[in-house]
Design an enzyme around this catalytic site. Structure first.
Site, mmCIF file in Angstrom:
data_model
loop_
_atom_site.group_PDB
_atom_site.id
_atom_site.type_symbol
_atom_site.label_atom_id
_atom_site.label_comp_id
_atom_site.label_asym_id
_atom_site.label_seq_id
_atom_site.Cartn_x
_atom_site.Cartn_y
_atom_site.Cartn_z
ATOM 1 N N ASP A 54 0.839 -1.195 0.000
ATOM 2 C CA ASP A 54 0.000 0.000 0.000
ATOM 3 C C ASP A 54 0.877 1.250 0.000
ATOM 4 O O ASP A 54 1.671 1.460 0.923
ATOM 5 C CB ASP A 54 -0.890 -0.017 1.250
ATOM 6 C CG ASP A 54 -2.096 0.892 1.122
ATOM 7 O OD1 ASP A 54 -2.079 1.768 0.255
ATOM 8 O OD2 ASP A 54 -3.047 0.720 1.896
ATOM 9 N N ASP A 55 0.754 2.064 -1.040
ATOM 10 C CA ASP A 55 1.478 3.345 -1.138
ATOM 11 C C ASP A 55 2.987 3.175 -1.306
ATOM 12 O O ASP A 55 3.758 4.058 -0.927
ATOM 13 C CB ASP A 55 1.223 4.226 0.085
ATOM 14 C CG ASP A 55 -0.202 4.757 0.145
ATOM 15 O OD1 ASP A 55 -1.018 4.362 -0.702
ATOM 16 O OD2 ASP A 55 -0.492 5.564 1.050
ATOM 17 N N CYS A 92 -6.353 3.782 -3.535
ATOM 18 C CA CYS A 92 -6.520 2.429 -3.021
ATOM 19 C C CYS A 92 -7.714 1.652 -3.563
ATOM 20 O O CYS A 92 -7.564 0.607 -4.195
ATOM 21 C CB CYS A 92 -6.628 2.488 -1.506
ATOM 22 S SG CYS A 92 -5.305 3.397 -0.711
ATOM 23 N N LYS A 146 -5.647 -5.833 4.190
ATOM 24 C CA LYS A 146 -6.546 -4.704 3.957
ATOM 25 C C LYS A 146 -7.540 -4.991 2.829
ATOM 26 O O LYS A 146 -7.149 -5.362 1.725
ATOM 27 C CB LYS A 146 -5.696 -3.472 3.625
ATOM 28 C CG LYS A 146 -6.486 -2.242 3.214
ATOM 29 C CD LYS A 146 -5.550 -1.067 2.960
ATOM 30 C CE LYS A 146 -6.276 0.110 2.336
ATOM 31 N NZ LYS A 146 -5.395 1.289 2.160
ATOM 32 N N HIS A 148 -10.776 -2.706 2.015
ATOM 33 C CA HIS A 148 -11.083 -1.368 1.492
ATOM 34 C C HIS A 148 -11.935 -1.398 0.220
ATOM 35 O O HIS A 148 -11.757 -0.590 -0.689
ATOM 36 C CB HIS A 148 -9.792 -0.581 1.225
ATOM 37 C CG HIS A 148 -10.015 0.907 1.296
ATOM 38 N ND1 HIS A 148 -9.048 1.826 0.958
ATOM 39 C CD2 HIS A 148 -11.107 1.632 1.669
ATOM 40 C CE1 HIS A 148 -9.518 3.048 1.108
ATOM 41 N NE2 HIS A 148 -10.766 2.957 1.546
ATOM 42 N N HIS A 239 1.500 2.226 4.087
ATOM 43 C CA HIS A 239 0.573 3.328 4.279
ATOM 44 C C HIS A 239 0.795 3.976 5.646
ATOM 45 O O HIS A 239 1.267 3.326 6.576
ATOM 46 C CB HIS A 239 -0.857 2.785 4.177
ATOM 47 C CG HIS A 239 -1.926 3.807 3.994
ATOM 48 N ND1 HIS A 239 -2.296 4.692 4.981
ATOM 49 C CD2 HIS A 239 -2.733 4.064 2.941
ATOM 50 C CE1 HIS A 239 -3.279 5.457 4.539
ATOM 51 N NE2 HIS A 239 -3.557 5.097 3.302
ATOM 52 N N ASP A 297 -0.197 -0.803 -4.846
ATOM 53 C CA ASP A 297 -1.545 -0.430 -5.270
ATOM 54 C C ASP A 297 -1.590 0.952 -5.909
ATOM 55 O O ASP A 297 -2.508 1.266 -6.667
ATOM 56 C CB ASP A 297 -2.541 -0.515 -4.102
ATOM 57 C CG ASP A 297 -2.312 0.556 -3.037
ATOM 58 O OD1 ASP A 297 -1.186 1.118 -2.980
ATOM 59 O OD2 ASP A 297 -3.231 0.833 -2.258
ATOM 60 N N ASN A 298 -0.625 1.793 -5.594
ATOM 61 C CA ASN A 298 -0.554 3.136 -6.191
ATOM 62 C C ASN A 298 0.794 3.742 -5.850
ATOM 63 O O ASN A 298 1.588 3.156 -5.106
ATOM 64 C CB ASN A 298 -1.696 4.048 -5.718
ATOM 65 C CG ASN A 298 -1.910 4.071 -4.228
ATOM 66 O OD1 ASN A 298 -2.926 3.591 -3.715
ATOM 67 N ND2 ASN A 298 -0.960 4.626 -3.494
ATOM 68 N N LYS A 315 0.985 9.947 -5.275
ATOM 69 C CA LYS A 315 -0.278 9.262 -4.999
ATOM 70 C C LYS A 315 -1.454 10.222 -5.182
ATOM 71 O O LYS A 315 -1.393 11.387 -4.792
ATOM 72 C CB LYS A 315 -0.251 8.741 -3.567
ATOM 73 C CG LYS A 315 -1.597 8.249 -3.046
ATOM 74 C CD LYS A 315 -1.495 7.877 -1.593
ATOM 75 C CE LYS A 315 -2.863 7.473 -1.043
ATOM 76 N NZ LYS A 315 -2.786 7.023 0.352
#
Length: 568
Positions: A54-55, A92, A146, A148, A239, A297-298, A315
């Site tokens: 994540d991130d 996300c 996660k 989301h 994240h 994811d990004n 992001k």
């Protein structure tokens, strides 16, 4: 700064060679240095392990940046296939929705922002997900981490969307130790779940370690020879909040910027987690018939320690820094390994690729936007993908611009609408793609400071169209919109074509019934039946003075640790 950019370009061109050299003395036991063409023929469909971070930014992995210590990831990538033309979404929920459905956001109604904890919305229930297709193909499917993708009804939960088991958090951001999650001041609740129940009393263990422990437990109890396994490890890391055991921060003590130091430590913990998972794959008999996919994811958020350098943007933006992802595939089943792939690939492609690997029937799922990329990844064949629709968000418009903003093709496309598309070498952005900064690595104690100011994109106000040759200019420094109006017109026409296939945006208002105080102190489904469900029709209309920044929740202080959260 030009010298720095040149150095970065040289580094990018050479990192693949350096990583391969580094691993020559550390090849995995099953191989020798010269056996790149040897493959193991599977006796059954392969075990699939998908690890999503994540991130994690483009510059936040060792083989792109030696300042980040990721020896396991570097080794796995060097022995597999590095995906260097791989795209995800800038935030996300959209990335996760596209992975689960194989469809662009415009085809799921999730074009705008993320799914907030209090929104009565989730991944469309009428769509067959990737794990559901794998279950049909005989797989045991497990998810850790996660989610989301919405949870307002039980039908939205991972266990109702194709996973035999689930252990993790449903919202976008939680404390790594307490598992508290907030959606505004005073709107906080516990968010750790085992299946469809709240996993109370599990606080105190760092989430990356806790999730890795659960994955290893699943691997140790499953019988790999009897049934293929799909493991989706969706890590919360890296994240915010920036939290890490002190032992992992110490190796980065030389970094002057505290946020960058903590962030790097969290990346190292991810590397350790992947090492433990791959060790378990070998120990319990999965490895020889397995496919491991690693993806972010990004892009990263530089102001919380991440780095996409030398790419533009961050992001939440449609610049390359927001959407070009770190990713690789590692597997003994790859026919041509130890190479870098420049084939165009998108996160929607994993759905048909993995269903195809599982022996499933992709044709059973209509409306996919992804392609089966396994021949391209494994054998190096030409990519079937020619273009990527990054997104069309009709709710995000630049109100300061007149429709078209002087573009001759305004009768084809309203260029105040936030949208982006890539076709071949060309990438077009319209509306407001997000802050277009080039942000150097945050090594200085006073970042953001003079380095960032040198690269800030101060110009461009009033513009609504940008065009770049991404193959020749991956850093998006030369806007070609004025020189190539013919290409602009063609890509605007493609946006208009895609827009005709879009479904209405799902972005309902917050439901006060979701407040954890009304639900025992935890984030849980709060709508019990169809009669109770809040309905929405068409596009959600934003009220006056409620303009939302893409995938950024309102900033708030988490009362448990004092850190600033971002829910994306």
């Amino acid at each position: 700064m030009h010298a720095l950019t040149s150095l970065s370009m040289v580094s990018l061109l050479s990192f693949g060679h350096l990583s391969m050299e580094w691993t020559k003395s550390n090849q995995i036991k099953e191989h020798t240095q010269n056996d790149a063409s040897i493959t193991f023929e599977p006796k059954q469909p392969p075990h699939i392990i998908f690890i999503l971070t994540d991130d994690q930014g483009f510059n936040d992995i060792g083989y792109h940046n030696p300042d980040i210590r990721t020896p396991t990831l570097d080794k796995l990538a060097a022995e597999g296939v590095k995906l260097e033309n791989y795209y995800v979404q800038p935030i996300c929920t959209p990335s996760r929705s596209q992975l689960m459905t194989g469809r662009y956001q415009i085809h799921t109604g999730l074009q705008h922002s993320i799914i907030r904890p209090r929104q009565p919305s989730c991944l469309p229930l009428d769509m067959t997900t990737l794990p559901q297709r794998l279950q049909e193909a005989g797989y045991a499917t497990h998810m850790v981490g996660k989610w989301h993708l919405g949870f307002y009804r039980k039908e939205c939960l991972p266990t109702r969307r194709g996973f035999h088991s689930y252990f993790g958090s449903l919202t976008g951001s939680v404390d790594y130790y307490t598992y508290g999650s907030c959606d505004g001041p005073g709107l906080c609740g516990y968010d750790l779940h085992e299946g469809e129940t709240v996993a109370w009393g599990r606080g105190g263990k760092f989430s990356t370690h806790l999730y890795t422990q659960r994955v290893r437990k699943i691997l140790s109890t499953h019988h790999p020879a009897r049934q293929p396994l799909f493991m989706f490890l969706s890590l919360q890391a890296v994240h915010t909040p920036l939290q890490s055991p002190k032992a992992y921060i110490y190796p980065y003590r030389g970094m002057g910027n505290v946020a960058r130091r903590k962030y790097a430590a969290m990346v190292s913990i991810v590397d350790e987690a992947v090492r433990n998972v791959t060790y378990a794959l070998r120990k319990y008999g999965y490895y020889r018939n397995s496919v491991l996919i690693f993806s972010t994811d990004n892009g990263a958020q530089p102001f919380t320690g991440g780095s996409n350098w030398p790419l533009r943007g961050r992001k939440g933006t449609y610049w390359e820094g927001g959407v070009r992802g770190v990713g690789f595939v590692h597997s003994p089943l790859l026919r041509h390994r130890r190479r870098v792939s420049k084939a165009l690939l998108h996160i929607t492609d994993w759905y048909p690729t993995l269903v195809g690997l599982a022996g499933g029937n992709v044709s059973l799922t209509e409306g996919l936007d992804g392609y089966n990329m396994w021949p391209t990844i494994s054998e190096g064949t030409e990519s079937p993908r020619r273009e990527i629709l990054h997104n069309i968000d009709p709710l995000y418009q630049r109100s300061s611009l007149a429709p078209g903003s002087g573009q001759e093709a305004q009768h084809v496309w309203d260029t105040t609408v936030q949208a982006s598309i890539r076709v071949g070498d060309w990438k077009l952005l319209t509306g407001d793609p997000g802050h277009g900064d080039w942000i150097p690595p945050q090594v200085l104690a006073n970042f953001p400071g003079s380095w960032w100011n040198l690269e800030r994109n101060a110009g461009g106000t009033g513009k609504s169209v940008w065009l770049f040759n991404i193959t020749g200019d991956p850093y998006e420094r030369r806007d070609m919109a004025q020189q190539r109006p013919d290409v602009v017109d063609q890509l605007l026409a493609r946006l208009a074509h895609y827009n005709r296939t879009a479904v209405p945006v799902r972005f309902p208002t917050d439901d006060p019934r979701a407040n954890p105080d009304r639900n025992g102190g935890a984030w849980v489904p709060w709508v019990g039946s169809d009669k109770d469900e809040l309905k929405w029709n068409g596009i959600y209309k934003k009220g006056r003075n409620k303009k939302k920044k893409l995938c950024k929740l309102r900033s708030f202080f988490n009362k448990l640790n004092g850190g600033i959260f971002s829910g994306a």
